[in-house]
Scaffold this active site. Structure first.
Site, PDB file in Angstrom:
ATOM      1  N   GLU A 201       0.826  -1.204   0.000  1.00  0.00           N
ATOM      2  CA  GLU A 201       0.000   0.000   0.000  1.00  0.00           C
ATOM      3  C   GLU A 201       0.870   1.269   0.000  1.00  0.00           C
ATOM      4  O   GLU A 201       0.766   2.128   0.870  1.00  0.00           O
ATOM      5  CB  GLU A 201      -0.978   0.008   1.193  1.00  0.00           C
ATOM      6  CG  GLU A 201      -1.989  -1.108   1.082  1.00  0.00           C
ATOM      7  CD  GLU A 201      -3.205  -0.991   2.014  1.00  0.00           C
ATOM      8  OE1 GLU A 201      -3.259  -0.069   2.839  1.00  0.00           O
ATOM      9  OE2 GLU A 201      -4.105  -1.845   1.882  1.00  0.00           O
ATOM     10  N   GLU A 319      -4.830  -8.752  -0.180  1.00  0.00           N
ATOM     11  CA  GLU A 319      -5.596  -8.463   1.045  1.00  0.00           C
ATOM     12  C   GLU A 319      -7.053  -8.301   0.611  1.00  0.00           C
ATOM     13  O   GLU A 319      -7.341  -7.523  -0.310  1.00  0.00           O
ATOM     14  CB  GLU A 319      -5.130  -7.175   1.728  1.00  0.00           C
ATOM     15  CG  GLU A 319      -3.769  -7.296   2.374  1.00  0.00           C
ATOM     16  CD  GLU A 319      -3.367  -6.073   3.186  1.00  0.00           C
ATOM     17  OE1 GLU A 319      -4.247  -5.343   3.694  1.00  0.00           O
ATOM     18  OE2 GLU A 319      -2.146  -5.859   3.306  1.00  0.00           O
ATOM     19  N   GLN A 370      -7.433 -11.447   8.111  1.00  0.00           N
ATOM     20  CA  GLN A 370      -6.147 -12.048   8.375  1.00  0.00           C
ATOM     21  C   GLN A 370      -6.369 -13.380   9.104  1.00  0.00           C
ATOM     22  O   GLN A 370      -7.466 -13.612   9.598  1.00  0.00           O
ATOM     23  CB  GLN A 370      -5.269 -11.121   9.199  1.00  0.00           C
ATOM     24  CG  GLN A 370      -5.008  -9.795   8.514  1.00  0.00           C
ATOM     25  CD  GLN A 370      -3.894  -9.007   9.193  1.00  0.00           C
ATOM     26  OE1 GLN A 370      -3.243  -9.481  10.125  1.00  0.00           O
ATOM     27  NE2 GLN A 370      -3.683  -7.774   8.701  1.00  0.00           N
TER      28      GLN A 370
END
Ligand code: AHR
Length: 509
Positions: A201, A319, A370
């Site tokens: 990111e 993600e 996660q």
């Protein structure tokens, strides 16, 4: 083929402010046509990948309890978590971040524990970490659960030399100072790490760069991440959701030279509502976002194809997952971004996996965020307790698709909350995953095979009448898969789907 919906999307949403319990209504028949011979692409096991960051209690207190812990452990790794993840067979695990990656210096996590520095985790609450979980521990965890390691490198606050040295430390067989150091630290054999992220990111927590700035950094860092015995697969930072501007800016700046092997976008389905207090409206709004993720895959792949028609640059979603509203008291007790996980979360996980299967030819990897305790987790762990969430079971139900060939399946209702289907085939086994994301409409899926006959079918279902139902430390098996009826006759397979349910059927053809 289209079948009329008895409820329009608008009518559905306005009727959906009700309680999170399945209302009893007559089942609506949905026609599905499965084309066992129309291939989409191989379902790479990596599409069912995972992600673990140094964040809250994902690593420390979750996966890692330490060697001297009273909690049963394997060389410091929580044994129950290892057993559950090994059983799930997670194909690839990304680490150490997330935002954490661009503030992580790998040398902090090697060598004797007493000499490892304590560092402040600046992204996730300014607590200190003793670095007892580092490179060797992560690789050991991956070996224990059978996952391929995927390292996310530090671009934001690191240097090309630091990242290059990490690759050499891990992968150079023997004879260099760094490889000898690895051997002295207990691993004479190289780790043979293939997947390397070049930052995370970088449009946000990884340095707040423009795509043009990041492309310059990417070129500089990637240029030194060499084949030290294992050819590295380099993953560049892709966009937030479907940000076309980022992808264009990056690809334009690369000017056709030195493209990355992979390009990873992040896609979260945010809905800032407490996980167990979703109304039907909230659930509908969040689950609708999986159709947006599907659109992002199609559009981002098409954009990459316009630069790289041969698809040398693979698309990853490293993600993804539901990001709900946090409860301060729970975050205080269990750590940052601790999120309870409900049947609705599992339906979200299954929708995401169905999207990946349907676009198997366009994707290289997917990593849900996660693994333990944080966001869309597979496991919840606290002190000596460790339980499986409903989303764990969504992944378990999707497992039979791995390494099979995705084949086309068409449904009558292609609206975001319509019946979701993915299908795959290998030899004479056809696997179907059917999801009913509506909270109030039972469905009867009438699946017709366009070729071949269904000799027999077995199925399992994940369902509870309350879509806010969750597994807790007190009641760990409230939402678990159960056997389910699937009728196979001639070219038809018929399966009932109560509201908010996931069914995987294995059909002999
Ligand atoms: O998964 C939590 C955070 O979400 C990650 O650290 C970051 O990459 C993303 O914004």
């Amino acid at each position: 083929m289209r079948t009329k919906s008895t409820l329009s999307r608008r009518a559905f949403v306005s009727s959906a402010a009700a309680a999170p319990f399945s209302a009893l209504a007559a089942a609506r028949e949905e026609n599905v046509v499965v084309h066992p011979q129309v291939e989409i692409g191989k379902i790479r096991p990596e599409l069912h990948g995972h992600f673990a960051e140094h964040l809250g209690s994902c690593v420390y207190g979750g996966l890692w309890v330490g060697k001297n812990s009273p909690v049963p452990n394997l060389n410091g790794h929580r044994k129950q978590a290892v057993d559950y993840l090994k059983a799930l067979g997670i194909p690839v695990l990304r680490w150490p971040g997330g935002c954490f990656a661009d503030d992580y210096h790998w040398r902090d996590g090697i060598g004797p524990l007493a000499r490892r520095p304590k560092r402040v985790n600046i992204h996730w609450g300014n607590y200190t970490e003793d670095n007892s979980f580092g490179t060797h521990e992560f690789v050991e965890l991956c070996r224990l659960i059978g996952a391929e390691p995927y390292f996310a490198g530090n671009v934001g606050s690191g240097t090309p030399r630091e990242l290059r040295d990490w690759v050499e430390y891990c992968n150079y067989p023997a004879g260099s100072t760094l490889s000898d150091e690895r051997a002295a630290n207990g691993s004479p054999e190289p780790f043979r790490i293939r997947y390397w992220g070049v930052g995370n990111e970088n449009w946000g927590c990884g340095g707040r760069m423009t795509p043009e700035e990041y492309a310059t950094h990417y070129r500089r860092f990637a240029g030194y991440m060499r084949n030290f015995g294992t050819p590295p697969y380099l993953v560049a930072c892709g966009p937030n959701s479907n940000d076309i501007r980022w992808t264009r800016g990056f690809m334009d700046s690369m000017q056709g030279r030195g493209y990355p092997h992979g390009f990873a976008l992040h896609y979260y389905q945010n809905m800032r509502v407490e996980p167990t207090k979703f109304t039907a409206d909230n659930a509908a709004a969040q689950l609708t976002k999986f159709a947006d993720m599907e659109k992002a895959i199609v559009q981002q792949r098409a954009l990459l194809d316009s630069y790289d028609p041969e698809r040398r640059v693979g698309l990853l979603i490293d993600e993804w997952g539901v990001w709900d509203g946090m409860i301060p008291a729970e975050e205080k007790k269990y750590g940052r971004l601790w999120q309870q996980n409900t049947l609705r979360s599992a339906v979200g996980a299954a929708l995401g996996l169905n999207v990946f299967h349907r676009h198997a030819g366009k994707l290289v990897m997917g990593n849900i965020a996660q693994t333990v305790n944080v966001l869309h987790a597979m496991l919840l762990a606290y002190e000596d307790k460790c339980i499986r969430t409903p989303s764990y079971y969504a992944f378990e139900l999707a497992k039979p698709h791995r390494a099979k060939t995705a084949v086309r399946a068409e449904t009558g209702d292609s609206s975001p909350l319509g019946l979701s289907v993915s299908a795959s085939r290998q030899d004479n086994e056809l696997v179907l995953t059917l999801i009913n994301p509506r909270h109030d409409t039972p469905l009867k899926a009438a699946c017709r095979l366009s070729s071949g006959r269904a000799a027999s079918a077995t199925a399992r279902i994940l369902h509870h009448e309350n879509f806010n139902a969750a597994n807790t430390f007190e009641q760990p098996d409230l939402v678990v898969p159960r056997p389910h009826a699937a009728a196979a006759e001639g070219s038809r397979v018929t399966i009932d789907l109560p509201p908010m349910s996931i069914v995987t059927a294995s059909v002999r053809i």
